[in-house]
Design an enzyme around this catalytic site. Structure first.
Site, PDB file in Angstrom:
ATOM      1  N   THR A 256       0.696 -32.329  -5.348  1.00  0.00           N
ATOM      2  CA  THR A 256      -0.245 -31.454  -6.068  1.00  0.00           C
ATOM      3  C   THR A 256       0.184 -31.250  -7.219  1.00  0.00           C
ATOM      4  OG1 THR A 256      -1.719 -29.688  -6.116  1.00  0.00           O
ATOM      5  CG2 THR A 256       0.206 -29.712  -4.442  1.00  0.00           C
ATOM      6  N   SER A 257      -0.822 -31.162  -8.407  1.00  0.00           N
ATOM      7  CA  SER A 257      -0.355 -30.713  -9.700  1.00  0.00           C
ATOM      8  C   SER A 257       0.071 -29.295 -10.019  1.00  0.00           C
ATOM      9  CB  SER A 257      -1.126 -31.268 -10.918  1.00  0.00           C
ATOM     10  OG  SER A 257      -2.439 -30.596 -10.440  1.00  0.00           O
TER      11      SER A 257
ATOM     12  N   ARG B  25     -17.077 -42.193  -3.798  1.00  0.00           N
ATOM     13  CA  ARG B  25     -15.612 -41.799  -3.215  1.00  0.00           C
ATOM     14  C   ARG B  25     -15.823 -41.889  -1.588  1.00  0.00           C
ATOM     15  NH1 ARG B  25     -13.752 -36.573  -6.106  1.00  0.00           N
ATOM     16  NH2 ARG B  25     -12.310 -36.556  -4.188  1.00  0.00           N
TER      17      ARG B  25
ATOM     18  N   ASN C  90      -7.570 -31.985  -0.238  1.00  0.00           N
ATOM     19  CA  ASN C  90      -8.083 -33.236  -0.384  1.00  0.00           C
ATOM     20  C   ASN C  90      -9.274 -33.463   0.392  1.00  0.00           C
ATOM     21  OD1 ASN C  90      -5.840 -34.146  -1.911  1.00  0.00           O
ATOM     22  ND2 ASN C  90      -4.692 -35.240  -0.254  1.00  0.00           N
TER      23      ASN C  90
ATOM     24  N   HIS D  89     -10.586 -27.614   0.510  1.00  0.00           N
ATOM     25  CA  HIS D  89     -11.736 -27.851  -0.475  1.00  0.00           C
ATOM     26  C   HIS D  89     -12.837 -28.764  -0.109  1.00  0.00           C
ATOM     27  CE1 HIS D  89      -8.688 -27.328  -4.096  1.00  0.00           C
ATOM     28  NE2 HIS D  89      -9.180 -26.187  -3.679  1.00  0.00           N
TER      29      HIS D  89
HETATM   30  C1  BJW Z   1       2.388 -38.214  -6.482  1.00  0.00           C
HETATM   31  C2  BJW Z   1       1.933 -39.460  -6.269  1.00  0.00           C
HETATM   32  C3  BJW Z   1       2.808 -40.389  -5.201  1.00  0.00           C
HETATM   33  C4  BJW Z   1       0.939 -38.741  -7.905  1.00  0.00           C
HETATM   34  N1  BJW Z   1       3.502 -39.508  -4.487  1.00  0.00           N
HETATM   35  N2  BJW Z   1       2.899 -37.458  -5.587  1.00  0.00           N
HETATM   36  C5  BJW Z   1      -6.245 -18.094 -11.735  1.00  0.00           C
HETATM   37  C6  BJW Z   1      -5.740 -18.515 -12.798  1.00  0.00           C
HETATM   38  C7  BJW Z   1      -6.512 -19.536 -13.530  1.00  0.00           C
HETATM   39  C8  BJW Z   1      -7.797 -19.988 -13.021  1.00  0.00           C
HETATM   40  C9  BJW Z   1      -8.168 -19.663 -11.837  1.00  0.00           C
HETATM   41  C10 BJW Z   1      -7.460 -18.620 -11.062  1.00  0.00           C
HETATM   42  N3  BJW Z   1      -8.000 -18.538  -9.859  1.00  0.00           N
HETATM   43  C11 BJW Z   1      -9.118 -19.252  -9.925  1.00  0.00           C
HETATM   44  C12 BJW Z   1      -9.319 -20.085 -11.152  1.00  0.00           C
HETATM   45  C13 BJW Z   1     -10.449 -20.871 -11.243  1.00  0.00           C
HETATM   46  C14 BJW Z   1     -10.279 -22.151 -10.748  1.00  0.00           C
HETATM   47  C15 BJW Z   1      -9.048 -22.888 -11.201  1.00  0.00           C
HETATM   48  O1  BJW Z   1      -7.966 -22.942 -10.739  1.00  0.00           O
HETATM   49  N4  BJW Z   1      -9.188 -23.450 -12.685  1.00  0.00           N
HETATM   50  C16 BJW Z   1      -7.946 -24.030 -13.104  1.00  0.00           C
HETATM   51  C17 BJW Z   1      -8.514 -25.310 -13.897  1.00  0.00           C
HETATM   52  C18 BJW Z   1      -7.190 -23.156 -13.954  1.00  0.00           C
HETATM   53  N5  BJW Z   1     -10.313 -22.140  -9.187  1.00  0.00           N
HETATM   54  C19 BJW Z   1     -11.378 -22.010  -8.850  1.00  0.00           C
HETATM   55  O2  BJW Z   1     -12.442 -22.264  -9.219  1.00  0.00           O
HETATM   56  C20 BJW Z   1     -11.692 -22.301  -7.046  1.00  0.00           C
HETATM   57  N6  BJW Z   1     -11.875 -21.067  -6.360  1.00  0.00           N
HETATM   58  C21 BJW Z   1     -11.606 -19.781  -6.506  1.00  0.00           C
HETATM   59  O3  BJW Z   1     -10.426 -19.593  -7.149  1.00  0.00           O
HETATM   60  O4  BJW Z   1     -12.284 -18.664  -5.875  1.00  0.00           O
HETATM   61  C22 BJW Z   1     -12.054 -17.449  -6.003  1.00  0.00           C
HETATM   62  C23 BJW Z   1     -11.146 -17.159  -4.744  1.00  0.00           C
HETATM   63  C24 BJW Z   1     -10.018 -17.988  -4.365  1.00  0.00           C
HETATM   64  C25 BJW Z   1      -9.394 -17.221  -3.126  1.00  0.00           C
HETATM   65  C26 BJW Z   1     -10.009 -16.338  -2.492  1.00  0.00           C
HETATM   66  C27 BJW Z   1     -11.199 -15.615  -2.882  1.00  0.00           C
HETATM   67  C28 BJW Z   1     -11.877 -15.863  -4.179  1.00  0.00           C
HETATM   68  C29 BJW Z   1     -11.871 -23.431  -6.324  1.00  0.00           C
HETATM   69  C30 BJW Z   1     -11.240 -24.638  -6.813  1.00  0.00           C
HETATM   70  C31 BJW Z   1     -11.749 -25.997  -6.276  1.00  0.00           C
HETATM   71  C32 BJW Z   1     -11.218 -27.189  -6.832  1.00  0.00           C
HETATM   72  N7  BJW Z   1     -12.078 -28.449  -6.233  1.00  0.00           N
HETATM   73  C33 BJW Z   1     -11.383 -29.658  -6.726  1.00  0.00           C
HETATM   74  C34 BJW Z   1     -12.556 -30.561  -6.275  1.00  0.00           C
HETATM   75  C35 BJW Z   1     -12.808 -30.795  -4.848  1.00  0.00           C
HETATM   76  C36 BJW Z   1     -13.987 -31.911  -4.618  1.00  0.00           C
HETATM   77  C37 BJW Z   1     -13.351 -33.095  -4.809  1.00  0.00           C
HETATM   78  O5  BJW Z   1     -12.331 -33.720  -4.467  1.00  0.00           O
HETATM   79  O6  BJW Z   1     -14.233 -33.640  -5.888  1.00  0.00           O
HETATM   80  O7  BJW Z   1     -10.430 -29.831  -5.714  1.00  0.00           O
HETATM   81  S1  BJW Z   1     -11.129 -30.065  -8.436  1.00  0.00           S
HETATM   82  C38 BJW Z   1      -9.662 -31.011  -7.913  1.00  0.00           C
HETATM   83  O8  BJW Z   1      -8.490 -30.325  -8.211  1.00  0.00           O
HETATM   84  C39 BJW Z   1      -9.725 -31.193  -6.118  1.00  0.00           C
HETATM   85  C40 BJW Z   1      -8.357 -31.138  -6.021  1.00  0.00           C
HETATM   86  O9  BJW Z   1      -8.149 -30.549  -4.521  1.00  0.00           O
HETATM   87  C41 BJW Z   1      -7.666 -29.807  -6.920  1.00  0.00           C
HETATM   88  C42 BJW Z   1      -6.155 -30.321  -6.952  1.00  0.00           C
HETATM   89  O10 BJW Z   1      -5.649 -31.525  -7.689  1.00  0.00           O
HETATM   90  P1  BJW Z   1      -4.491 -32.016  -7.132  1.00  0.00           P
HETATM   91  O11 BJW Z   1      -4.383 -32.451  -5.667  1.00  0.00           O
HETATM   92  O12 BJW Z   1      -3.176 -31.315  -7.528  1.00  0.00           O
HETATM   93  O13 BJW Z   1      -4.544 -33.403  -8.105  1.00  0.00           O
HETATM   94  P2  BJW Z   1      -4.033 -33.720  -9.550  1.00  0.00           P
HETATM   95  O14 BJW Z   1      -4.492 -34.855  -9.884  1.00  0.00           O
HETATM   96  O15 BJW Z   1      -4.205 -32.769 -10.305  1.00  0.00           O
HETATM   97  O16 BJW Z   1      -2.543 -34.017  -9.147  1.00  0.00           O
HETATM   98  C43 BJW Z   1      -1.780 -35.332  -8.411  1.00  0.00           C
HETATM   99  C44 BJW Z   1      -0.372 -34.928  -8.437  1.00  0.00           C
HETATM  100  O17 BJW Z   1      -0.033 -35.899  -7.585  1.00  0.00           O
HETATM  101  C45 BJW Z   1       0.306 -34.924  -9.589  1.00  0.00           C
HETATM  102  O18 BJW Z   1       1.342 -33.754  -9.422  1.00  0.00           O
HETATM  103  C46 BJW Z   1       1.440 -36.207  -9.354  1.00  0.00           C
HETATM  104  O19 BJW Z   1       2.593 -35.913  -9.868  1.00  0.00           O
HETATM  105  C47 BJW Z   1       1.332 -36.546  -8.111  1.00  0.00           C
HETATM  106  N8  BJW Z   1       1.659 -37.852  -7.382  1.00  0.00           N
HETATM  107  N9  BJW Z   1       1.172 -39.849  -7.390  1.00  0.00           N
HETATM  108  C48 BJW Z   1       3.715 -38.253  -4.840  1.00  0.00           C
HETATM  109  N10 BJW Z   1       2.749 -41.625  -5.194  1.00  0.00           N
END
Ligand code: BJW
Length: 225
Positions: free
Chosen positions: A172-173, A55, A88, A105
């Protein structure tokens, strides 16, 4: 008007970077989510390094698109009144000219030493285990935030949300927290811009659907009048 913009993988999709959860989001047969954890890195560091090395290398082959450019234009016009936070790890906002970008992130082009805690700007692969430039130990990892880790700068983000007049979520999803909850913390009106409405779309005051390269420049033009 104080605006907070949150971006996700969808804004970089039309530049050629894969999103995580859309169709075609698989990598070497793995769900990318299974490599984005500290446990995966502990179990199979070679696999995880390969994922991020590929990546990081891909960044050299892509360019910012019209959506990144529009947000850069907005940032230059609004100055401190625009708070741009991205999930991102790419650097397309910076390369488009956005003056300030908060990478909650982390960044692909940074390596974090697990021994001494130093973060280094990093453009090379990590698979061959280069030494940390500071402590010389071979304990570098991608400086990105995995599941179970705390995103960067949460206090600053919360403060910006509490004080904003408008919160805009782009591409974002809404499946990953804490970013998915920002819409509920925002003091002002809320707007989602997405290819199609996300699972959290009901929580927004307004939703506009379409490709980011079309709907983001249109929205920025409206704001700048
Ligand atoms: C278009 C398009 C076009 C396409 N035009 N649009 C509460 C409830 C449940 C669970 C939790 C909770 N709190 C915490 C959790 C646990 C966990 C979590 O969320 N789990 C879920 C799976 C349920 N979260 C964590 O562990 C986080 N940490 C945390 O909460 O710590 C505690 C804390 C928080 C705050 C204060 C104090 C303590 C950490 C999360 C880390 C996520 N890391 C990643 C990897 C990063 C490195 C890497 O890039 O490899 O981040 S995972 C991945 O998902 C990455 C992204 O940034 C993230 C979000 O993804 P994104 O960007 O939304 O992408 P997609 O693919 O999901 O969606 C794409 C979108 O684009 C879609 O909607 C399409 O429609 C759209 N699209 N083409 C416009 N042309």
């Amino acid at each position: 008007m104080r605006i907070v913009v949150l971006t996700g993988a969808g804004i970089s999709a039309e530049s050629g970077l894969s999103t995580f959860r859309d169709e075609g989001g698989l990598w070497e047969g793995h769900d990318p989510m299974t490599v984005a954890t500290p446990e995966a890195f502990e179990d199979d560091p070679d696999l995880v390094h390969r994922f991020y090395d590929q990546r990081r290398a891909a960044l050299g082959r892509v360019r910012p698109n019209a959506a990144h450019e529009a947000l850069a234009r907005l940032g230059k016009a609004l100055g401190a009144d625009l708070y741009l936070v991205t999930q991102n790890v790419d650097d397309l906002h910076e390369r488009a000219g956005s003056p300030h970008v908060h990478h909650m992130h982390g960044r692909l082009r940074a390596a974090l030493c697990q021994a001494c805690g130093t973060s280094h700007d990093w453009h090379e692969p990590l698979s061959h285990r280069p030494p940390c430039p500071r402590c010389l130990r071979t304990t570098l990892r991608p400086d990105v935030v995995w599941f179970g880790e705390v995103p960067y700068g949460m206090y600053d983000i919360h403060e910006a949300l509490w004080e904003c007049d408008l919160f805009v979520s782009i591409g974002t999803s809404g499946l990953v927290y804490p970013a998915a909850a920002f819409v509920h913390l925002a003091a002002g009106r809320t707007l989602e811009l997405n290819l199609e409405a996300s699972v959290g779309a009901d929580g927004f005051d307004d939703v506009r659907e379409g490709p980011a390269t079309e709907i983001v420049p249109r929205w920025v033009d409206e704001v700048l009048g």
